[in-house]
Write an enzyme that holds these catalytic residues in place. Structure first.
Site, PDB file in Angstrom:
ATOM      1  N   ASN A 183       0.842  -1.190   0.000  1.00  0.00           N
ATOM      2  CA  ASN A 183       0.000   0.000   0.000  1.00  0.00           C
ATOM      3  C   ASN A 183       0.881   1.246   0.000  1.00  0.00           C
ATOM      4  O   ASN A 183       2.108   1.153  -0.116  1.00  0.00           O
ATOM      5  CB  ASN A 183      -0.955  -0.013   1.196  1.00  0.00           C
ATOM      6  CG  ASN A 183      -0.221  -0.105   2.531  1.00  0.00           C
ATOM      7  OD1 ASN A 183       0.945   0.271   2.651  1.00  0.00           O
ATOM      8  ND2 ASN A 183      -0.899  -0.620   3.544  1.00  0.00           N
ATOM      9  N   ASP A 206     -11.969  -2.712   1.645  1.00  0.00           N
ATOM     10  CA  ASP A 206     -10.840  -2.260   2.459  1.00  0.00           C
ATOM     11  C   ASP A 206     -10.249  -0.963   1.912  1.00  0.00           C
ATOM     12  O   ASP A 206      -9.836  -0.085   2.674  1.00  0.00           O
ATOM     13  CB  ASP A 206      -9.768  -3.354   2.503  1.00  0.00           C
ATOM     14  CG  ASP A 206      -8.608  -2.988   3.411  1.00  0.00           C
ATOM     15  OD1 ASP A 206      -8.823  -2.898   4.633  1.00  0.00           O
ATOM     16  OD2 ASP A 206      -7.489  -2.770   2.896  1.00  0.00           O
TER      17      ASP A 206
END
Length: 366
Positions: free
Chosen positions: A52, A241
């Site tokens: 990420n 998410d």
């Protein structure tokens, strides 16, 4: 020489598994169910495209790995009996705990085990252990409990029966039955409550629900789907998410990390070619955590009735991190109206319940 770091030298609060704990875990996994196919394991190295924006492995990637493991073991088990072939589909995520972060270059060992089987559903428990190849250290990174049902390949609207499994004891079977009844009741209750996402005001005030509320729109393509041409549960969870992470960052303006996913229900299947609208909003904020409710609404764009319906709903919990990646305080949530107050109180009750369970589990381990 042992490759496991003793607890006295654990850095940054990470939980490393001792040799005794690992041996105990392996014995449990090997001894719980003698029936072939009740356990499944696979290994995957974490790549740069799994990271990420903070440089750690994306929570959505981990959720996909967990769901894939559960799908494989459930499908394999349900096809051990004679009859029409079938494929297992995710219907509920009971809980998912993100214990420590995973990093690019680490190897993930994913173990899935069937721990209960009713007539038409299976409970699967999944654990992920991460290994640093350079140091040899191993740590438990994630654990999850999921529920699957097997759909017939010839008729995806029909659920087939689940072959029985062997239990280590009558007590294990009874405990599994209690978990089955509890999740069944919660799924039925969630179907009865289809909450709507109200559009935020034009100029919402910072730290309000409307200020951080976020939406993502995604066209479900072939790569998102199983052989049934319905979206994989793991693909949907990754989208959820991402949206929940945006909500958390908007609220606290810091780095964040997923710490749990709870009470996620898959109400209806999402067919290939559908457009999904994924929306997240804050429901509760404690001193150091944020609970975010996420909805997935779907509408078919190719033929049929173009009516939007609620496909998935669930709760994600995040914490805020400082520049040293330590948990820090979260700005309080500014409540506007009776409906937000009601959701806040319900979120607080879930927070206190999870906190009590963590303390109880910690006490049982000591």
């Amino acid at each position: 020489m042992s490759c496991f770091r003793p607890r006295s030298s654990m850095p940054d609060g990470e939980v490393y598994m001792t040799e005794a704990a690992l041996a105990k875990r392996q014995a449990r996994l090997q001894g719980n169910h003698a029936q072939q196919g009740s356990k499944y394991e696979f290994t995957r190295i974490m790549r740069p495209d799994d990271a990420n924006i903070m440089g750690t492995v994306h929570g959505g990637i981990i959720l996909k790995m967990i769901e894939e493991a559960g799908c494989i073991i459930s499908t394999r088990h349900c096809n051990t009996q004679n009859g029409d072939s079938c494929m297992a589909a995710l219907v509920r995520v009971e809980s998912t705990s993100f214990i420590v972060p995973m990093f690019v270059g680490e190897v993930a060992y994913i173990t899935a085990e069937i721990t209960y089987a009713s007539k038409h559903s299976l409970e699967v428990q999944v654990e992920i252990t991460a290994e640093n190849l350079l140091t040899g250290t191993t740590k438990q990174a994630n654990k999850a409990v999921l529920w699957y049902v097997p759909w017939k390949m010839k008729n995806v609207e029909k659920i087939t029966e689940v072959p029985p499994i062997k239990y280590a004891s009558a007590e294990d079977e009874e405990e599994g039955r209690k978990r089955y009844e509890a999740q069944k009741m919660e799924r039925q209750e969630s179907k009865a409550v289809i909450a709507e996402m109200a559009p935020p005001s034009p100029n919402p005030e910072p730290h309000t629900v409307g200020f951080s509320q976020s939406t993502l729109i995604h066209l479900v393509g072939p790569s998102d789907c199983s052989v049934h041409d319905y979206a994989y549960g793991g693909v949907t969870m990754k989208l959820m998410d991402e949206v929940a992470g945006i909500v958390a960052i908007r609220h606290c303006k810091t780095s964040i990390v997923t710490i749990s996913v709870d009470g996620m229900n898959f109400h209806r299947k999402i067919k290939k070619g559908s457009v999904v609208t994924v929306t997240g909003r804050l429901t509760f904020v404690s001193n150091r955590s944020m609970e975010i409710e996420v909805f997935v609404d779907a509408a078919s764009m190719i033929g049929g009735e173009k009516v939007q319906y609620r496909a998935v709903s669930g709760f994600f919990t995040y914490i805020s991190l400082d520049k040293d990646r330590k948990p820090q305080s979260v700005p309080p949530l500014k409540i506007e109206g009776e409906e937000e107050q009601r959701r806040f109180e319900e979120g607080e009750a879930r927070y206190l319940q999870k906190k009590a369970k963590r303390l109880a589990d910690k006490g049982n381990q000591q």
